[in-house]
Design a protein around this motif. Structure first.
Motif, PDB file in Angstrom:
ATOM      1  N   ARG A 106       5.175  10.059  12.730  1.00 24.22           N
ATOM      2  CA  ARG A 106       4.802   9.278  11.552  1.00 24.22           C
ATOM      3  C   ARG A 106       3.999  10.097  10.570  1.00 24.22           C
ATOM      4  NH1 ARG A 106       1.937   4.520  14.640  1.00 24.22           N
ATOM      5  NH2 ARG A 106       0.327   5.999  14.118  1.00 24.22           N
ATOM      6  N   GLY A 107       3.670  11.333  10.904  1.00 21.03           N
ATOM      7  CA  GLY A 107       2.775  12.146  10.073  1.00 21.03           C
ATOM      8  C   GLY A 107       3.471  12.807   8.904  1.00 21.03           C
ATOM      9  N   ARG A 108       2.672  13.502   8.105  1.00 22.49           N
ATOM     10  CA  ARG A 108       3.174  14.218   6.939  1.00 22.49           C
ATOM     11  C   ARG A 108       3.210  15.703   7.266  1.00 22.49           C
ATOM     12  NH1 ARG A 108      -1.307  11.384   4.478  1.00 22.49           N
ATOM     13  NH2 ARG A 108      -2.162  13.465   4.419  1.00 22.49           N
ATOM     14  N   TRP A 109       4.315  16.158   7.869  1.00 25.42           N
ATOM     15  CA  TRP A 109       4.424  17.551   8.259  1.00 25.42           C
ATOM     16  C   TRP A 109       4.367  18.459   7.036  1.00 25.42           C
ATOM     17  CZ3 TRP A 109       7.801  21.646   7.421  1.00 25.42           C
ATOM     18  CH2 TRP A 109       7.598  22.737   8.251  1.00 25.42           C
ATOM     19  N   SER A 110       4.857  17.982   5.912  1.00 22.87           N
ATOM     20  CA  SER A 110       4.950  18.822   4.726  1.00 22.87           C
ATOM     21  C   SER A 110       3.599  19.062   4.057  1.00 22.87           C
ATOM     22  CB  SER A 110       5.911  18.186   3.716  1.00 22.87           C
ATOM     23  OG  SER A 110       5.416  16.931   3.316  1.00 22.87           O
ATOM     24  N   GLN A 111       2.529  18.437   4.546  1.00 23.47           N
ATOM     25  CA  GLN A 111       1.221  18.568   3.913  1.00 23.47           C
ATOM     26  C   GLN A 111       0.806  20.028   3.754  1.00 23.47           C
ATOM     27  OE1 GLN A 111      -1.868  16.480   5.982  1.00 23.47           O
ATOM     28  NE2 GLN A 111      -3.371  16.839   4.397  1.00 23.47           N
ATOM     29  N   PHE A 112       1.049  20.850   4.757  1.00 26.11           N
ATOM     30  CA  PHE A 112       0.666  22.264   4.698  1.00 26.11           C
ATOM     31  C   PHE A 112       1.889  23.168   4.822  1.00 26.11           C
ATOM     32  CE2 PHE A 112      -3.375  20.353   5.868  1.00 26.11           C
ATOM     33  CZ  PHE A 112      -4.223  21.010   5.007  1.00 26.11           C
ATOM     34  N   ALA A 113       3.031  22.707   4.338  1.00 26.67           N
ATOM     35  CA  ALA A 113       4.270  23.484   4.436  1.00 26.67           C
ATOM     36  C   ALA A 113       4.123  24.838   3.753  1.00 26.67           C
ATOM     37  CB  ALA A 113       5.437  22.705   3.851  1.00 26.67           C
ATOM     38  N   GLY A 114       3.462  24.880   2.614  1.00 21.30           N
ATOM     39  CA  GLY A 114       3.270  26.140   1.907  1.00 21.30           C
ATOM     40  C   GLY A 114       2.488  27.150   2.725  1.00 21.30           C
ATOM     41  N   ALA A 115       1.427  26.705   3.372  1.00 22.25           N
ATOM     42  CA  ALA A 115       0.631  27.605   4.215  1.00 22.25           C
ATOM     43  C   ALA A 115       1.448  28.109   5.396  1.00 22.25           C
ATOM     44  CB  ALA A 115      -0.623  26.888   4.711  1.00 22.25           C
ATOM     45  N   ARG A 116       2.267  27.252   5.968  1.00 23.72           N
ATOM     46  CA  ARG A 116       3.118  27.661   7.089  1.00 23.72           C
ATOM     47  C   ARG A 116       4.112  28.730   6.645  1.00 23.72           C
ATOM     48  NH1 ARG A 116       3.359  21.726   8.010  1.00 23.72           N
ATOM     49  NH2 ARG A 116       1.853  21.328   9.641  1.00 23.72           N
ATOM     50  N   ASN A 139       5.858  14.192  23.882  1.00 20.49           N
ATOM     51  CA  ASN A 139       4.691  13.897  23.055  1.00 20.49           C
ATOM     52  C   ASN A 139       4.355  15.021  22.080  1.00 20.49           C
ATOM     53  OD1 ASN A 139       3.570  11.267  24.027  1.00 20.49           O
ATOM     54  ND2 ASN A 139       3.756  12.361  25.951  1.00 20.49           N
ATOM     55  N   TRP A 140       5.060  16.136  22.176  1.00 18.64           N
ATOM     56  CA  TRP A 140       4.796  17.269  21.297  1.00 18.64           C
ATOM     57  C   TRP A 140       5.181  16.931  19.864  1.00 18.64           C
ATOM     58  CZ3 TRP A 140       8.148  20.029  18.177  1.00 18.64           C
ATOM     59  CH2 TRP A 140       7.595  21.148  17.563  1.00 18.64           C
ATOM     60  N   GLY A 141       4.449  17.502  18.912  1.00 18.03           N
ATOM     61  CA  GLY A 141       4.773  17.349  17.498  1.00 18.03           C
ATOM     62  C   GLY A 141       4.188  18.497  16.704  1.00 18.03           C
ATOM     63  N   MET A 142       4.636  18.642  15.497  1.00 18.69           N
ATOM     64  CA  MET A 142       4.083  19.656  14.605  1.00 18.69           C
ATOM     65  C   MET A 142       2.605  19.340  14.382  1.00 18.69           C
ATOM     66  SD  MET A 142       6.396  21.828  13.983  1.00 18.69           S
ATOM     67  CE  MET A 142       5.563  22.747  12.718  1.00 18.69           C
ATOM     68  N   PRO A 143       1.808  20.350  14.018  1.00 17.46           N
ATOM     69  CA  PRO A 143       0.386  20.094  13.791  1.00 17.46           C
ATOM     70  C   PRO A 143       0.143  18.927  12.842  1.00 17.46           C
ATOM     71  CG  PRO A 143       0.807  22.439  13.767  1.00 17.46           C
ATOM     72  CD  PRO A 143       2.156  21.750  13.845  1.00 17.46           C
ATOM     73  N   MET A 144      -0.774  18.093  13.226  1.00 21.62           N
ATOM     74  CA  MET A 144      -1.262  16.940  12.461  1.00 21.62           C
ATOM     75  C   MET A 144      -0.225  15.834  12.265  1.00 21.62           C
ATOM     76  SD  MET A 144      -3.816  18.685   9.703  1.00 21.62           S
ATOM     77  CE  MET A 144      -2.720  19.978   9.160  1.00 21.62           C
ATOM     78  N   THR A 145       0.836  15.824  13.072  1.00 24.63           N
ATOM     79  CA  THR A 145       1.752  14.689  13.020  1.00 24.63           C
ATOM     80  C   THR A 145       1.283  13.640  14.015  1.00 24.63           C
ATOM     81  OG1 THR A 145       3.222  15.715  14.644  1.00 24.63           O
ATOM     82  CG2 THR A 145       3.790  16.007  12.328  1.00 24.63           C
ATOM     83  N   TYR A 148      -6.285  27.524  10.567  1.00 18.56           N
ATOM     84  CA  TYR A 148      -5.371  26.397  10.379  1.00 18.56           C
ATOM     85  C   TYR A 148      -5.313  25.531  11.644  1.00 18.56           C
ATOM     86  CZ  TYR A 148      -0.993  23.848  10.100  1.00 18.56           C
ATOM     87  OH  TYR A 148      -0.042  22.865  10.136  1.00 18.56           O
ATOM     88  N   PHE A 149      -5.251  26.173  12.812  1.00 13.48           N
ATOM     89  CA  PHE A 149      -5.174  25.416  14.071  1.00 13.48           C
ATOM     90  C   PHE A 149      -6.481  24.679  14.367  1.00 13.48           C
ATOM     91  CE2 PHE A 149      -1.484  27.953  16.133  1.00 13.48           C
ATOM     92  CZ  PHE A 149      -0.567  27.138  15.500  1.00 13.48           C
ATOM     93  N   VAL A 150      -7.620  25.249  14.031  1.00 10.73           N
ATOM     94  CA  VAL A 150      -8.888  24.533  14.211  1.00 10.73           C
ATOM     95  C   VAL A 150      -8.904  23.300  13.314  1.00 10.73           C
ATOM     96  CG1 VAL A 150     -11.390  24.643  13.835  1.00 10.73           C
ATOM     97  CG2 VAL A 150     -10.235  26.495  15.047  1.00 10.73           C
ATOM     98  N   TYR A 151      -8.508  23.470  12.066  1.00  8.49           N
ATOM     99  CA  TYR A 151      -8.433  22.334  11.146  1.00  8.49           C
ATOM    100  C   TYR A 151      -7.477  21.265  11.696  1.00  8.49           C
ATOM    101  CZ  TYR A 151      -7.470  19.597   6.968  1.00  8.49           C
ATOM    102  OH  TYR A 151      -7.313  18.569   6.089  1.00  8.49           O
ATOM    103  N   SER A 152      -6.311  21.688  12.164  1.00  6.26           N
ATOM    104  CA  SER A 152      -5.332  20.755  12.733  1.00  6.26           C
ATOM    105  C   SER A 152      -5.893  20.043  13.949  1.00  6.26           C
ATOM    106  CB  SER A 152      -4.053  21.499  13.125  1.00  6.26           C
ATOM    107  OG  SER A 152      -3.424  22.063  12.007  1.00  6.26           O
ATOM    108  N   ALA A 153      -6.564  20.792  14.822  1.00  8.70           N
ATOM    109  CA  ALA A 153      -7.118  20.208  16.046  1.00  8.70           C
ATOM    110  C   ALA A 153      -8.162  19.146  15.724  1.00  8.70           C
ATOM    111  CB  ALA A 153      -7.722  21.302  16.929  1.00  8.70           C
ATOM    112  N   VAL A 154      -9.032  19.428  14.777  1.00  4.21           N
ATOM    113  CA  VAL A 154     -10.052  18.451  14.385  1.00  4.21           C
ATOM    114  C   VAL A 154      -9.387  17.185  13.838  1.00  4.21           C
ATOM    115  CG1 VAL A 154     -11.919  18.005  12.738  1.00  4.21           C
ATOM    116  CG2 VAL A 154     -11.880  20.153  14.018  1.00  4.21           C
ATOM    117  N   SER A 155      -8.377  17.357  13.007  1.00  2.50           N
ATOM    118  CA  SER A 155      -7.655  16.216  12.454  1.00  2.50           C
ATOM    119  C   SER A 155      -6.964  15.409  13.558  1.00  2.50           C
ATOM    120  CB  SER A 155      -6.623  16.718  11.437  1.00  2.50           C
ATOM    121  OG  SER A 155      -5.837  15.654  10.965  1.00  2.50           O
ATOM    122  N   GLU A 156      -6.306  16.094  14.458  1.00  4.60           N
ATOM    123  CA  GLU A 156      -5.608  15.423  15.560  1.00  4.60           C
ATOM    124  C   GLU A 156      -6.590  14.703  16.481  1.00  4.60           C
ATOM    125  OE1 GLU A 156      -3.287  18.479  17.393  1.00  4.60           O
ATOM    126  OE2 GLU A 156      -2.071  18.758  15.580  1.00  4.60           O
TER     127      GLU A 156
END
Length: 184
Positions: free
Chosen positions: A30-40, A94-100, A149-157
């Motif tokens: 349900r998340g917005r994978w494209s939020q950081f698409a540019g950084a990826r 249960n796996w998903g892209m970061p912050m999904t 980026y992964f620390v930011y993603s982890a905090v969000s998740e």
């Protein structure tokens, strides 16, 4: 050096092919994978550029010529990708892209998730760190960006998981570490 670069290059390629194929088995997001698409995209381009420079460009951009450092880097790379694959297999659908956010997620707290809440992130960072040590120290820049980026993603998740599992997640968080066992 060329053999180490070949092993790591083919290994990363196999890893990402596996990752893409395995993504088709994940639960709906349900998340917005494209939020950081540019950084990826920028990170992927940077890594590809550094590998290409070392492979095709004659290896002149920060290349490592120390067999001990190459060996340590190769060992870290193997350990990192091994951890990421183990964690991916363990988390299953249960796996998903970061912050999904998954529909009907399960809280996985066993296997590699017993000590590390985000072992896939840890494994990929470790793999890139190993790649940098074995091939080009310039890749440490990409590893640092990826780690941020992964620390930011982890905090969000973790905010989402705390909301989704208000009783179980705080307890799990109290006895595990975010990325580095026994440390952080």
């Amino acid at each position: 050096m060329h053999a180490v670069l070949l092993i790591i290059g083919i290994g990363w390629l196999a890893f990402w092919v596996y990752w893409l194929v395995a993504a088709f088995t994940a639960k709906a997001s349900r998340g917005r994978w494209s939020q950081f698409a540019g950084a990826r995209v920028i990170l992927i381009v940077l890594v590809a550029y550094f590998i290409r420079q070392n492979w095709i460009g004659g290896g002149k951009s920060g290349v490592i010529h120390n067999p001990a450092l190459e060996g340590v880097g190769l060992a870290l790379w193997v350990a990192g990708l091994g951890l990421a694959v183990w964690a991916r297999l363990y988390i299953g659908r249960n796996w998903g892209m970061p912050m999904t956010q998954k529909e009907n997620p399960d809280l996985v707290t066993t296997g590699p998730y017993h000590a590390i809440r985000h072992p896939i992130y840890t494994g990929i960072i470790l793999g890139l760190l190993g790649t940098a040590l074995a091939t080009s120290l310039y890749l440490l820049i990409a590893a640092a960006i990826l780690a941020g980026y992964f620390v930011y993603s982890a905090v969000s998740e973790e905010r989402y998981m705390t909301e989704r599992f208000p009783d179980a997640y705080p307890e799990y968080k109290a006895h595990s570490k975010m990325l580095i066992p026994f440390v952080f």
